[in-house]
Design a protein around this motif. Structure first.
Motif, PDB file in Angstrom:
ATOM      1  N   GLN A 270       0.819  -1.205   0.000  1.00  0.00           N
ATOM      2  CA  GLN A 270       0.000   0.000   0.000  1.00  0.00           C
ATOM      3  C   GLN A 270       0.859   1.264   0.000  1.00  0.00           C
ATOM      4  OE1 GLN A 270      -3.170   0.174  -0.491  1.00  0.00           O
ATOM      5  NE2 GLN A 270      -3.329   2.372  -0.258  1.00  0.00           N
ATOM      6  N   GLU A 273       2.514   1.173  -3.716  1.00  0.00           N
ATOM      7  CA  GLU A 273       1.544   1.200  -4.812  1.00  0.00           C
ATOM      8  C   GLU A 273       0.142   1.383  -4.239  1.00  0.00           C
ATOM      9  OE1 GLU A 273       1.979  -2.340  -7.155  1.00  0.00           O
ATOM     10  OE2 GLU A 273       3.922  -1.738  -7.974  1.00  0.00           O
ATOM     11  N   ASN A 275      -3.580   1.685  -3.331  1.00  0.00           N
ATOM     12  CA  ASN A 275      -4.712   1.077  -4.027  1.00  0.00           C
ATOM     13  C   ASN A 275      -5.934   1.122  -3.127  1.00  0.00           C
ATOM     14  OD1 ASN A 275      -6.273  -1.761  -4.196  1.00  0.00           O
ATOM     15  ND2 ASN A 275      -5.628  -1.152  -6.244  1.00  0.00           N
ATOM     16  N   TYR A 276      -7.072   1.524  -3.687  1.00  0.00           N
ATOM     17  CA  TYR A 276      -8.303   1.657  -2.896  1.00  0.00           C
ATOM     18  C   TYR A 276      -8.682   0.358  -2.200  1.00  0.00           C
ATOM     19  CZ  TYR A 276     -13.279   1.582  -1.868  1.00  0.00           C
ATOM     20  OH  TYR A 276     -14.482   1.392  -1.236  1.00  0.00           O
TER      21      TYR A 276
END
Length: 427
Positions: A270, A273, A275-276
């Motif tokens: 996280q 990179e 990411n939701y």
């Protein structure tokens, strides 16, 4: 500086090789070369590969830099001859000749990365069932992936992993870590090509599950495997993104996401990179153990999406970490971005229904039970009939409404929530 000059020289040499083969470079005996070129190309055009072989061979021997077409057509000739024979000895000799075509193309025209990939794939096609060739099959794939990286042709991924499986099963010449290194190399290329988009995305998505299936056919990649083989490496280098992804995926597949190692890997991913989906899942995992971290990841997820339903969900999650008016405010935000989110109405209903003891004053049972009346309203908007019935059981009685000078249908304010509702009775 020497390395820079060397790299420049190699690039220039490759360019010159390719440029040589792009043009027509006739040998001294141009007339014979032109005749042989016409003879073999006419034969190829008519799928008469046997007739094409002899004049084509003359060109390879006497004009190897004539043009790239003699190697492109040479591939067609020898693949056609291979497919046309049932004689295994002749077939093996023709496969060797096809491999030589690729080698000569690289030597005379460059294009090493692209041609090596083609060679690796064709060597696989003709030799994967031969035990004595399996090691060489794998070596060709290793070289092709090293030269091409993520630009490797999409159709190479499953065959490469299949070659790994065959080597492990029939030669037992690979350790688990050597298998995982190749798996990681393949999946890195697959993920890159999916992210790039294009017409092969659907195929690549399907390949991912096939490659995973091939991996688990030769390695028992369970949580114990991860802890034994990957955890020590991760401890030594806790910022290794590739390793973190591997640990995260394997432990997710092994259903051991409650393990602290999975959370550590997820946090590394996280951070590098964002990411939701991952931020949301990390927030959910931390809800019961570390509310500050849960809030951090829910807010992170909120910042990583513009989708109204996703934003609404994150406001609900953030509200679940609060109480009272602060929680209700976040649930209202959830509804403001997605008015159709029934989960937000449900969340508001639950928050209000659980506040009876903290809200009641003990003087007027009708006013005290206003929280159940108000909660009922929200559950009604959510379509939650089970909780509506549960709330109705907690409404004031007709007698209590009369005794404390109220009337059914009358508006009443629930002070601790600052909201109004309508008086109803449970009987």
């Amino acid at each position: 500086m020497k390395r820079i000059f060397l790299l420049a020289a190699i690039c220039l040499q490759t360019y010159m090789l390719q440029a040589q083969c792009n043009d027509w470079n006739w040998p001294e005996d141009k007339a014979t070369a032109e005749e042989k070129n016409v003879l073999y190309t006419d034969a190829v055009r008519n799928d008469n590969f046997a007739a094409a072989q002899k004049p084509h061979l003359w060109l390879l021997q006497n004009a190897p830099k004539l043009n790239t077409s003699i190697y492109i057509n040479g591939e067609k000739i020898y693949k056609g001859l291979i497919d046309a024979t049932d004689d295994e000895t002749r077939k093996a000799a023709l496969v060797d000749s096809l491999m030589l075509i690729y080698d000569m193309r690289i030597e005379n025209c460059g294009e090493e990365a692209e041609v090596t990939a083609r060679k690796a794939y064709q060597f696989y096609v003709y030799n994967i069932r031969q035990k004595d060739k399996l090691k060489e099959v794998l070596e060709h794939f290793d070289k092709a992936y090293d030269l091409n990286g993520t630009s490797i042709p999409y159709y190479m991924h499953v065959p490469y992993m299949s070659a790994v499986v065959y080597n492990k099963k029939y030669l037992d010449n690979l350790t688990d870590m050597e298998i995982l290194e190749r798996y990681d190399k393949i999946m890195e290329a697959v993920d890159y090509q999916i992210n790039e988009g294009g017409k092969y995305v659907e195929k690549l998505e399907d390949y991912k599950s096939k490659i995973d299936g091939l991996l688990v056919s030769i390695i028992d990649v369970d949580c114990d495997f991860v802890k034994t083989n990957l955890a020590p490496k991760f401890k030594e280098n806790p910022t290794d993104l590739k390793l973190a992804k591997k640990i995260f995926a394997f432990m997710l597949n092994g259903k051991c996401t409650d393990d602290p190692l999975w959370l550590e890997a997820g946090q590394v991913i996280q951070e590098k990179e964002p990411n939701y989906g991952l931020a949301k899942n990390l927030g959910i995992k931390f809800k019961d153990t570390d509310k500050a971290k849960a809030e951090k990841y829910f807010n992170m997820a909120l910042s990583l999406t513009e989708d109204p339903s996703q934003k609404s969900d994150m406001y609900i999650q953030l509200g679940s970490l609060r109480s009272g008016g602060a929680a209700l405010e976040l649930y209202q935000k959830a509804l403001s971005v997605d008015p159709n989110n029934k989960d937000a109405y449900n969340a508001m209903g639950y928050a209000i229904s659980q506040s009876y003891n903290s809200c009641k004053k003990g003087k007027d049972p009708v006013e005290d039970r206003g929280v159940f009346l108000l909660a009922y309203d929200f559950f009604s908007q959510a379509g939650n009939s089970r909780m509506m019935n549960s709330m109705k059981e907690q409404f004031p009685s007709t007698e209590e409404i009369f005794t404390f000078n109220h009337e059914k249908g009358q508006k009443i304010t629930v002070d601790c929530w600052g909201r109004s509702t309508t008086i109803r009775s449970r009987d």
